[in-house]
Design an enzyme around this catalytic site. Structure first.
Site, short mmCIF file in Angstrom:
data_model
loop_
_atom_site.label_atom_id
_atom_site.label_comp_id
_atom_site.label_asym_id
_atom_site.label_seq_id
_atom_site.Cartn_x
_atom_site.Cartn_y
_atom_site.Cartn_z
N ARG A 35 -4.75 -5.40 -2.10
CA ARG A 35 -3.74 -6.37 -1.67
C ARG A 35 -3.83 -7.63 -2.53
O ARG A 35 -4.90 -7.99 -3.00
CB ARG A 35 -3.99 -6.75 -0.20
CG ARG A 35 -3.56 -5.63 0.72
CD ARG A 35 -3.41 -6.10 2.14
NE ARG A 35 -2.83 -5.01 2.92
CZ ARG A 35 -2.65 -5.06 4.22
NH1 ARG A 35 -2.99 -6.13 4.90
NH2 ARG A 35 -2.11 -4.04 4.86
N GLN A 54 2.22 0.47 4.43
CA GLN A 54 1.46 -0.68 3.91
C GLN A 54 0.66 -0.28 2.67
O GLN A 54 1.09 -0.51 1.56
CB GLN A 54 0.58 -1.25 5.01
CG GLN A 54 1.42 -1.90 6.12
CD GLN A 54 0.60 -2.24 7.35
OE1 GLN A 54 -0.46 -2.82 7.26
NE2 GLN A 54 1.09 -1.86 8.51
N ASP A 55 -0.51 0.32 2.89
CA ASP A 55 -1.36 0.72 1.76
C ASP A 55 -1.49 2.23 1.76
O ASP A 55 -1.35 2.86 2.80
CB ASP A 55 -2.77 0.15 1.92
CG ASP A 55 -2.78 -1.35 1.97
OD1 ASP A 55 -3.39 -1.94 1.07
OD2 ASP A 55 -2.20 -1.93 2.89
N PRO A 56 -1.86 2.82 0.61
CA PRO A 56 -2.12 4.27 0.60
C PRO A 56 -3.34 4.62 1.47
O PRO A 56 -4.21 3.77 1.72
CB PRO A 56 -2.43 4.56 -0.87
CG PRO A 56 -1.92 3.39 -1.64
CD PRO A 56 -2.01 2.22 -0.71
N TYR A 100 -7.04 -1.81 2.14
CA TYR A 100 -6.48 -3.12 1.73
C TYR A 100 -7.13 -3.71 0.48
O TYR A 100 -6.92 -4.88 0.17
CB TYR A 100 -6.55 -4.15 2.87
CG TYR A 100 -6.14 -3.63 4.21
CD1 TYR A 100 -5.02 -2.82 4.35
CD2 TYR A 100 -6.88 -3.94 5.36
CE1 TYR A 100 -4.64 -2.32 5.59
CE2 TYR A 100 -6.50 -3.44 6.60
CZ TYR A 100 -5.39 -2.63 6.71
OH TYR A 100 -5.02 -2.13 7.93
#
Length: 226
Positions: A137, A64-66, A134
């Site tokens: 995003r 998803q995210d780093p 997040y």
């Protein structure tokens, strides 16, 4: 046009780099890197694509995210830089790798050897503010990484997609499941690993699929030292 990625991905994504959403993302990132601490550093933004050229992708592991802690993220999903403590989700991935293939967990979290064998370790969002999960995003990354998935879906040579958790599995609608292989389970995070990630055997499943496709399987055993 300035080359952003130094392999076949450049041509495949060059039209995206010209689009307004990507220009806006670039401006946003320029400001963020100047005024905030952002992970990974600018030079590692596209590491996943740099290490695994388009035609060499055999397996995709979608994140998803780093990671948003210091010195962790370096552009590959789930992977951390050498010398950094193995994060909880990755520790669970190692547990499952041991249960699946018998490989002893290594004491680092650097997954580059997978990437170099054709495992695209792709996050859907490629940057994050320090300490703020997040935070990047909805800024344009998702559009670009969706195109990456679409391009792989259009490719003649099939791909094995390993999709852990609901956000990754939302991408199934973009994948022609009659041609490509989908391996899915709950996420390896400590919050969900016991709901079916443990025991899912993704590594042996991926290799069995690659062998069926006439491809060399992945050596999932990581080097002991990096």
């Amino acid at each position: 046009m300035k080359e952003i990625i130094h392999n076949s991905w450049q041509n495949i994504l060059s039209a995206e780099f010209e689009k307004p959403y990507y220009q806006e993302l670039r401006e946003f990132l320029k400001k963020e890197y100047q005024t905030q601490t952002i992970y990974p550093d600018m030079y590692h933004l596209f590491s996943a694509l740099e290490l695994t050229p388009f035609e060499e992708v055999k397996v995709v592991i979608l994140g998803q995210d780093p990671y948003h802690g210091p010195n962790q993220a370096h552009g590959l999903s789930f992977s951390v830089q050498p010398g950094v403590k193995v994060p909880p989700s990755l520790a669970n991935i190692y547990k499952e790798l041991q249960a699946d293939l018998g490989y002893q967990p290594v004491n680092h979290g650097f997954l580059e050897s997978w990437a170099k064998q054709g495992v695209l370790l792709l996050n859907t969002v490629l940057t994050v503010r320090a300490g703020q999960a997040y935070s990047h995003r909805g800024k344009g990354w998702e559009q670009l990484t969706d195109v990456i998935i679409e391009k792989l879906n259009e490719r003649e040579k099939p791909v094995v997609f390993i999709l852990w958790g609901r956000p990754a599995q939302e991408k199934i609608k973009m994948i022609d499941t009659t041609r490509h292989v989908i391996i899915k389970s709950p996420h390896p995070s400590p919050l969900s690993a016991h709901r079916g990630f443990f025991g899912s055997r993704p590594f042996s499943q991926a290799n069995a699929a690659l062998e069926r496709l006439g491809e060399t399987p992945i050596d999932w055993q990581l080097p002991e030292t990096v």
